[in-house]
Design a protein around this motif. Sequence first.
Motif, PDB file in Angstrom:
ATOM      1  N   MET A  62      31.896   8.233  68.675  1.00  0.00           N
ATOM      2  CA  MET A  62      32.043   7.905  70.087  1.00  0.00           C
ATOM      3  C   MET A  62      31.218   6.672  70.412  1.00  0.00           C
ATOM      4  SD  MET A  62      29.628  10.321  72.482  1.00  0.00           S
ATOM      5  CE  MET A  62      30.127   9.347  73.899  1.00  0.00           C
ATOM      6  N   THR A  63      31.513   6.093  71.561  1.00  0.00           N
ATOM      7  CA  THR A  63      30.766   4.944  72.061  1.00  0.00           C
ATOM      8  C   THR A  63      30.151   5.293  73.410  1.00  0.00           C
ATOM      9  OG1 THR A  63      32.196   3.367  70.925  1.00  0.00           O
ATOM     10  CG2 THR A  63      30.874   2.542  72.768  1.00  0.00           C
ATOM     11  N   LEU A  64      28.856   5.083  73.520  1.00  0.00           N
ATOM     12  CA  LEU A  64      28.165   5.223  74.795  1.00  0.00           C
ATOM     13  C   LEU A  64      28.149   3.850  75.461  1.00  0.00           C
ATOM     14  CD1 LEU A  64      27.072   7.585  72.935  1.00  0.00           C
ATOM     15  CD2 LEU A  64      25.016   7.532  74.372  1.00  0.00           C
ATOM     16  N   GLN A  65      28.601   3.816  76.699  1.00  0.00           N
ATOM     17  CA  GLN A  65      28.697   2.546  77.398  1.00  0.00           C
ATOM     18  C   GLN A  65      27.463   2.296  78.261  1.00  0.00           C
ATOM     19  OE1 GLN A  65      31.058   0.469  76.748  1.00  0.00           O
ATOM     20  NE2 GLN A  65      32.560   1.806  75.726  1.00  0.00           N
ATOM     21  N   CYS A  66      27.054   1.033  78.329  1.00  0.00           N
ATOM     22  CA  CYS A  66      25.937   0.623  79.178  1.00  0.00           C
ATOM     23  C   CYS A  66      26.252  -0.736  79.775  1.00  0.00           C
ATOM     24  CB  CYS A  66      24.647   0.546  78.375  1.00  0.00           C
ATOM     25  SG  CYS A  66      23.240  -0.102  79.325  1.00  0.00           S
ATOM     26  N   THR A  67      26.098  -0.835  81.084  1.00  0.00           N
ATOM     27  CA  THR A  67      26.353  -2.089  81.795  1.00  0.00           C
ATOM     28  C   THR A  67      25.248  -2.333  82.808  1.00  0.00           C
ATOM     29  OG1 THR A  67      28.753  -1.832  81.583  1.00  0.00           O
ATOM     30  CG2 THR A  67      27.963  -3.331  83.281  1.00  0.00           C
ATOM     31  N   GLN A  68      24.801  -3.582  82.889  1.00  0.00           N
ATOM     32  CA  GLN A  68      23.818  -3.945  83.912  1.00  0.00           C
ATOM     33  C   GLN A  68      24.306  -5.164  84.680  1.00  0.00           C
ATOM     34  OE1 GLN A  68      21.658  -6.890  83.692  1.00  0.00           O
ATOM     35  NE2 GLN A  68      22.014  -7.508  81.570  1.00  0.00           N
ATOM     36  N   GLY A  90      21.091   7.943  81.991  1.00  0.00           N
ATOM     37  CA  GLY A  90      21.130   8.709  80.748  1.00  0.00           C
ATOM     38  C   GLY A  90      22.485   9.334  80.445  1.00  0.00           C
ATOM     39  N   THR A  91      22.716   9.574  79.150  1.00  0.00           N
ATOM     40  CA  THR A  91      23.885  10.316  78.657  1.00  0.00           C
ATOM     41  C   THR A  91      23.362  11.472  77.825  1.00  0.00           C
ATOM     42  OG1 THR A  91      25.381   8.394  78.567  1.00  0.00           O
ATOM     43  CG2 THR A  91      25.886  10.267  77.132  1.00  0.00           C
ATOM     44  N   ARG A  92      23.753  12.686  78.210  1.00  0.00           N
ATOM     45  CA  ARG A  92      23.322  13.882  77.466  1.00  0.00           C
ATOM     46  C   ARG A  92      24.384  14.203  76.437  1.00  0.00           C
ATOM     47  NH1 ARG A  92      19.473  17.626  78.400  1.00  0.00           N
ATOM     48  NH2 ARG A  92      19.085  16.708  80.451  1.00  0.00           N
ATOM     49  N   LEU A  93      24.037  14.088  75.146  1.00  0.00           N
ATOM     50  CA  LEU A  93      24.984  14.287  74.056  1.00  0.00           C
ATOM     51  C   LEU A  93      24.607  15.517  73.245  1.00  0.00           C
ATOM     52  CD1 LEU A  93      27.338  13.250  72.268  1.00  0.00           C
ATOM     53  CD2 LEU A  93      25.613  12.012  70.942  1.00  0.00           C
ATOM     54  N   THR A  94      25.607  16.358  73.015  1.00  0.00           N
ATOM     55  CA  THR A  94      25.431  17.527  72.156  1.00  0.00           C
ATOM     56  C   THR A  94      26.412  17.432  71.004  1.00  0.00           C
ATOM     57  OG1 THR A  94      24.770  18.900  74.041  1.00  0.00           O
ATOM     58  CG2 THR A  94      25.466  20.044  72.034  1.00  0.00           C
ATOM     59  N   VAL A  95      25.918  17.599  69.781  1.00  0.00           N
ATOM     60  CA  VAL A  95      26.773  17.582  68.597  1.00  0.00           C
ATOM     61  C   VAL A  95      26.764  18.975  67.979  1.00  0.00           C
ATOM     62  CG1 VAL A  95      27.240  16.527  66.361  1.00  0.00           C
ATOM     63  CG2 VAL A  95      26.200  15.159  68.182  1.00  0.00           C
ATOM     64  N   LEU A 120      13.089  14.952  86.862  1.00  0.00           N
ATOM     65  CA  LEU A 120      14.019  15.793  86.113  1.00  0.00           C
ATOM     66  C   LEU A 120      15.443  15.259  86.195  1.00  0.00           C
ATOM     67  CD1 LEU A 120      13.928  18.384  84.426  1.00  0.00           C
ATOM     68  CD2 LEU A 120      14.579  19.639  86.494  1.00  0.00           C
ATOM     69  N   GLY A 121      16.064  15.050  85.060  1.00  0.00           N
ATOM     70  CA  GLY A 121      17.453  14.619  85.014  1.00  0.00           C
ATOM     71  C   GLY A 121      17.674  13.145  85.295  1.00  0.00           C
ATOM     72  N   PRO A 154      29.558   8.152  79.152  1.00  0.00           N
ATOM     73  CA  PRO A 154      29.665   9.225  80.146  1.00  0.00           C
ATOM     74  C   PRO A 154      28.305   9.814  80.486  1.00  0.00           C
ATOM     75  CG  PRO A 154      30.123  10.105  77.980  1.00  0.00           C
ATOM     76  CD  PRO A 154      29.868   8.630  77.784  1.00  0.00           C
ATOM     77  N   LYS A 155      28.245  10.733  81.427  1.00  0.00           N
ATOM     78  CA  LYS A 155      26.996  11.424  81.743  1.00  0.00           C
ATOM     79  C   LYS A 155      26.730  12.546  80.741  1.00  0.00           C
ATOM     80  CE  LYS A 155      26.483  10.694  86.733  1.00  0.00           C
ATOM     81  NZ  LYS A 155      27.335   9.502  86.791  1.00  0.00           N
ATOM     82  N   PHE A 156      27.760  13.204  80.331  1.00  0.00           N
ATOM     83  CA  PHE A 156      27.654  14.312  79.380  1.00  0.00           C
ATOM     84  C   PHE A 156      28.772  14.181  78.351  1.00  0.00           C
ATOM     85  CE2 PHE A 156      24.683  16.671  81.955  1.00  0.00           C
ATOM     86  CZ  PHE A 156      25.044  16.369  83.260  1.00  0.00           C
ATOM     87  N   ARG A 157      28.498  14.658  77.117  1.00  0.00           N
ATOM     88  CA  ARG A 157      29.541  14.659  76.110  1.00  0.00           C
ATOM     89  C   ARG A 157      29.178  15.667  75.036  1.00  0.00           C
ATOM     90  NH1 ARG A 157      33.439  10.892  74.049  1.00  0.00           N
ATOM     91  NH2 ARG A 157      34.758  12.202  72.728  1.00  0.00           N
ATOM     92  N   ILE A 158      30.189  16.408  74.589  1.00  0.00           N
ATOM     93  CA  ILE A 158      30.024  17.308  73.450  1.00  0.00           C
ATOM     94  C   ILE A 158      30.896  16.782  72.324  1.00  0.00           C
ATOM     95  CG2 ILE A 158      30.317  19.651  72.578  1.00  0.00           C
ATOM     96  CD1 ILE A 158      29.851  20.659  75.423  1.00  0.00           C
TER      97      ILE A 158
END
Lengths: 111, 110
Positions: free
Chosen positions: A19-25, A105-110, B40-41, A8-12
Amino acid sequence: NAGVTQTPKFRILKIGQSMTLQCTQDMNHNYMYWYRQDPGMGLKLIYYSVGAGITDKGEVPNGYNVSRSTTEDFPLRLELAAPSQTSVYFCASSPGWNEQFFGPGTRLTVL
Amino acid sequence: GENVEQHPSTLSVQEGDSAVIKCTYSDSASNYFPWYKQELGKGPQLIIDIRSNVGEKKDQRIAVTLNKTAKHFSLHITETQPEDSAVYFCAAPDGQNFVFGPGTRLSVLP
């Protein structure tokens, strides 16, 4: 071409969750990478892959796992999330040993 | 392994002035040096790169110079514009990967 996409773009997450962060090219690149970027810092390599079925550790692999079953996909797995894993995660791909193409990018907060 | 240092960490210039960011590396066998710009971002994006068989490469307002003897390479931006404001990263090879510098935050003041 969509290039490199990440979800995802963001996750808490709560401490201890996974969790799994996905990446595809879609560029048929052999090389793929996972980086983390802490606030105001540079990029630290977590894991990389030089082709399907081949993965290797980077500078900061502890607490993460990866797999590469296809050329297109390179998911990053977090087991037992910890506050120290709060970061922005970037996936990148490359046709070889040159320019890397980064995802958004994926912004992750724990917490 | 490779060690990359980058200076300055922050840089403020007036619009129209030039900006220079310098990186040093440790492995004398390194032969490819990219520069990335991160807005940014967003994720980093390659803006220019240089291979060790040349000393300078230019692309419009952006240039990179390489001094293999001293093991350093520099990014030069001329006639800076507000849209040049971003974080810039250099990188150097480390086996099958790259080591990134810590980044330079460039601010172009109107």
